[in-house]
Scaffold this motif. Structure first.
Motif, short mmCIF file in Angstrom:
data_model
loop_
_atom_site.label_atom_id
_atom_site.label_comp_id
_atom_site.label_asym_id
_atom_site.label_seq_id
_atom_site.Cartn_x
_atom_site.Cartn_y
_atom_site.Cartn_z
N ALA A 128 -0.18 -6.72 12.61
CA ALA A 128 0.27 -5.45 11.80
C ALA A 128 0.98 -4.58 12.53
O ALA A 128 1.95 -3.97 11.96
N TRP A 201 3.13 -10.03 9.18
CA TRP A 201 2.43 -10.59 8.15
C TRP A 201 2.78 -11.80 7.67
O TRP A 201 1.97 -12.85 7.40
N GLU A 224 -12.02 -2.87 10.06
CA GLU A 224 -11.02 -3.25 8.98
C GLU A 224 -10.03 -3.89 9.18
O GLU A 224 -9.39 -4.66 8.47
N GLN A 225 -9.22 -3.61 10.56
CA GLN A 225 -7.97 -4.27 10.60
C GLN A 225 -8.59 -5.79 11.06
O GLN A 225 -7.68 -6.70 10.76
N GLU A 228 -8.81 -7.68 7.70
CA GLU A 228 -7.72 -7.86 7.14
C GLU A 228 -6.97 -9.02 7.60
O GLU A 228 -6.54 -9.68 6.63
N ALA A 231 -9.12 -11.77 5.42
CA ALA A 231 -8.40 -11.50 3.92
C ALA A 231 -6.92 -11.94 3.73
O ALA A 231 -7.01 -12.55 2.53
N ARG A 232 -6.16 -11.74 4.63
CA ARG A 232 -4.73 -12.32 4.30
C ARG A 232 -4.58 -13.67 4.71
O ARG A 232 -3.61 -14.19 4.38
#
Length: 265
Positions: A128, A201, A224-225, A228, A231-232
């Motif tokens: 990120a 990303w 949460e990070q 992600e 999720a990605r």
């Protein structure tokens, strides 16, 4: 303990210090974090030599590699890793293991050269980046605040505090005629981390090799990070450690090693 061998290789005007830690089996390359060196990953390397052939690299600007290279781009760091793989593991796909900045280098290498990489294991790494340029400036200012040269190890500890990270820094200090100095320069570290802070990303989502992301209980990245990442890029394996900080390879070694062995199995 298997005898280690250090080799200096040269690429584009830069000297790169590579350590062969020994062992037999599939090759693994260990990549340290910012302002570190391969020295701090030697315990990890020694623990892996019972089933792997282990290599370590002092990345440019660090350790016993060129201290002030002209090129501090992420492309240059990736090209260094490729040169090491082609020299020490020709024709072989190698597992890349990196911590923090080293995880970032490993990620980009695996994204761009999947033919050279068998799997990717990231300790406290994330694509990120940072949206605040002050983050890199603050880190550079911290390193610039060190009152170097230190008269001795005790003086370094008195300034840096009592922690496993301090011990890693102290162990890596270089003896000079005027005293002990770190094997890196503050402005170089600031430039390197500024490049690491650019979001990656696209490279993350394009990864084609099996990937495990290891996060410490007191690490830098929130749940949460961490979520992600999966999720990605579905299929990413997230391994949480029950303890440890961003430098879990130093302050939570048993947990780190167990997770690493699991990820390499």
């Amino acid at each position: 303990m298997t005898q280690r061998r250090r080799t200096i290789i040269h690429r584009g005007g830069v000297s790169l210090a590579v350590t062969e830690a020994g062992g037999t089996g599939p090759a693994v390359l260990l990549l340290h974090g910012l302002a570190g060196s391969s020295r701090e990953l030697m315990p990890t390397a020694d623990a892996l030599t019972d089933g792997h052939r282990v290599l370590l690299l002092d990345q440019r600007g660090h350790g016993r590699s060129t201290r002030r290279p002209d090129d501090l781009s992420r492309d240059a760091f990736v090209a260094d890793v490729v040169a090491v793989l082609e020299r020490f593991a020709p024709g072989e796909r190698v597992a890349l293991v990196g911590q923090s900045m080293g995880a970032h280098t490993a990620l980009l290498t695996a994204s761009r050269h999947p033919d050279l990489v068998s799997r990717l294991i990231l300790l406290e790494g994330h694509p990120a980046g940072s949206t605040d340029p002050q983050d890199a400036a603050d880190l550079g200012a911290f390193f610039a605040s060190w009152p170097i040269p230190f008269a001795d190890a005790a003086a370094a500890r008195a300034f840096l505090g009592d922690s496993p990270l301090t011990e890693a820094w102290v162990a890596d200090l270089e003896q000079t005629p005027s005293g002990l100095r770190p094997r890196f320069d503050a402005d170089v570290m600031q430039a390197v981390i500024a490049a690491v802070h650019e979001p990656r990303w696209a490279e993350w989502e394009d990864l084609a090799v099996p990937t495990t992301a290891v996060f410490a209980h007191r690490g830098m990245f929130s749940p949460e990070q961490q979520a992600e990442l999966a999720a990605r890029r579905p299929g990413t394996r997230i391994l949480p450690l029950p303890d440890g900080s961003h430098d879990a390879h130093l302050d939570a070694f048993p947990s780190w090693l167990a997770a690493l062995r699991d990820a390499l199995a």
